[in-house]
Scaffold this active site. Structure first.
Site, short mmCIF file in Angstrom:
data_model
loop_
_atom_site.label_atom_id
_atom_site.label_comp_id
_atom_site.label_asym_id
_atom_site.label_seq_id
_atom_site.Cartn_x
_atom_site.Cartn_y
_atom_site.Cartn_z
N ASP A 186 75.37 -0.40 56.83
CA ASP A 186 76.58 0.09 56.19
C ASP A 186 77.40 0.87 57.23
O ASP A 186 77.57 0.41 58.35
CB ASP A 186 76.22 0.91 54.95
CG ASP A 186 77.42 1.23 54.06
OD1 ASP A 186 77.87 0.34 53.33
OD2 ASP A 186 77.92 2.37 54.13
N TYR A 312 86.07 6.68 54.86
CA TYR A 312 86.87 5.49 54.60
C TYR A 312 88.33 5.72 55.00
O TYR A 312 88.98 4.84 55.55
CB TYR A 312 86.80 5.12 53.11
CG TYR A 312 85.47 4.55 52.69
CD1 TYR A 312 85.24 3.18 52.67
CD2 TYR A 312 84.42 5.39 52.33
CE1 TYR A 312 84.02 2.65 52.29
CE2 TYR A 312 83.18 4.87 51.95
CZ TYR A 312 83.00 3.51 51.93
OH TYR A 312 81.77 2.99 51.57
N HIS A 364 71.94 -4.52 50.20
CA HIS A 364 72.78 -3.80 51.14
C HIS A 364 72.13 -2.51 51.63
O HIS A 364 72.37 -2.09 52.76
CB HIS A 364 74.13 -3.49 50.48
CG HIS A 364 75.16 -2.96 51.41
ND1 HIS A 364 75.72 -3.72 52.42
CD2 HIS A 364 75.74 -1.74 51.51
CE1 HIS A 364 76.60 -2.99 53.09
NE2 HIS A 364 76.64 -1.78 52.56
#
Length: 389
Positions: A186, A312, A364
């Site tokens: 990630d 982000y 994930h």
């Protein structure tokens, strides 16, 4: 081979995890007083987390979950803080008894944390005790990303993955390591990939369980594997990309809601565990309720919803078409990862793939879901680098 070249810096301070009783009591009061919305109008998760599922999770969090149990588990490991580039960086550092152990820095993502690596530390540092070979020993460094967990929250902008990678280089230098390797998934893989692109002195190679290798221009003609990659990318960026988009654009707005409501914080993370793990419809198929609440509680008690979400915003111009790398790269592809790239794109992006593995299960959040598989993959993937040290 890998012993520190000097004693660890005196700038490194021991750290102990200790949440006050008053904060635990405050959490339980907030959970008991949650104001719930009306239920979703669909029978699936297409509108987000299902009310009945998150109610069950929150009820367990209020009535049965034991933070002190997890706090004791955390404190079994040696924790430290050190100031780098104006921030106090928190990290776990566990040295192997094997003097020839390879130093390895493990980087988490979002909504990850140091929590996801706890079950890897023992097998990596003491492989013999877990059925492995002493030659596969690692010294393990597990930092909390800036703004995450017990690392300090940035008060300025500019904390890109490249800046974080530079911080990790300084951390490994400060710990006295001359040669070392790095691993991540990630956002941890983005940071580790940035390390690979920088290729600082001493970095032997990297292992990735998330690979950022999509072509800048998707070909018109695709193999079945490539078509699957494109389809999972569309799902990742589309129906499953709500939290990513919000945090890339307005992390402070949603951060206020999450900082005030533990039920909201739980739902925000729980939905990711449901949508991106290798499960049969529920996150609980892949992760225990306690494991999920360990992770969620760490976000709550450190009030890091807004500060972690800014990763982000800081990197919103990033692309899943990562840089081409020339240093040694080991990869493991997990079957339910999303997006999941094909081997051809991996080998086209990484010029020196020293190991390619395909796990038989896992999604994930590989370290959290399948720690034993990931340990074996890291051992196998980085084994050839030991001769380079």
């Amino acid at each position: 081979m890998t012993a520190p070249t000097s004693a660890p810096s005196t700038l490194i301070r021991p750290f102990n995890v200790a949440i006050p009783d008053s904060e635990i009591e405050d959490l339980k009061r907030r959970l008991a007083n949650t104001r719930w919305p009306n239920p979703e109008t669909v029978s699936d998760w297409s509108q987000g987390v299902r009310l009945e599922n998150v109610k069950s999770l929150v009820d367990y969090w209020e009535r049965e979950y034991d933070w002190r149990r997890f706090e004791s588990e955390l404190n079994r490991f040696p924790h430290f803080q050190t100031a780098i580039d104006g921030l106090d960086i928190h990290f776990i550092h566990v040295k192997s008894k094997n003097p020839n152990a390879m130093p390895l820095i493990l980087t988490h993502g979002w909504p990850g944390s140091i929590v996801e690596f706890l079950k890897l530390i023992g097998p990596l540092t003491d492989p013999v005790a877990f059925g492995g070979n002493v030659e596969d020993s690692f010294d393990v460094v597990v930092p909390s990303l800036p703004g995450f967990g017990f690392s300090q929250k940035p008060s300025d902008t500019g904390w890109t993955v490249s800046r974080i990678a530079t911080t990790w280089v300084e951390l490994m230098k400060r710990l006295g390591y001359r040669n070392w390797a790095a691993q991540g998934g990630d956002w941890g893989a983005v940071v580790t990939t940035a390390l690979g692109a920088m290729r600082p002195e001493g970095l032997l190679g990297i292992h990735l369980n998330t690979q950022y290798v999509f072509p800048a221009q998707i070909p018109d003609t695709l193999s079945d594997e490539e078509r699957y990659a494109v389809d999972t990318l569309a799902l990742y960026a589309g129906d499953l990309g709500g939290s990513n988009h919000v945090q890339a654009t307005k992390p402070g707005t949603v951060g206020i809601a999450l900082a005030d409501s533990p039920a909201g914080q739980a739902a925000w993370i729980y939905e990711k565990f449901q949508s991106k793990t290798d499960n049969h419809g529920l996150a609980e198929d892949a992760l225990s309720t306690d494991d999920m609440l360990d992770a969620i509680s760490l976000y709550w008690y450190t009030n890091s919803a807004a500060s972690s979400g800014r990763i982000y915003w800081e990197n919103k111009s990033g692309s899943l078409a990562g840089p081409k790398l020339a240093l040694p790269v080991a990869v493991t592809v997990f079957p339910r990862d999303i997006p999941r790239p094909p081997r051809s794109w991996i080998e086209n992006t990484y010029a020196n793939v020293i190991y390619y593995g395909e796990a038989d299960k896992g999604g994930h959040f590989a370290a959290f879901e399948q720690p034993e598989i990931l340990v074996n993959e890291v051992r196998a993937g980085l084994r050839s680098l030991r001769s380079l040290a």
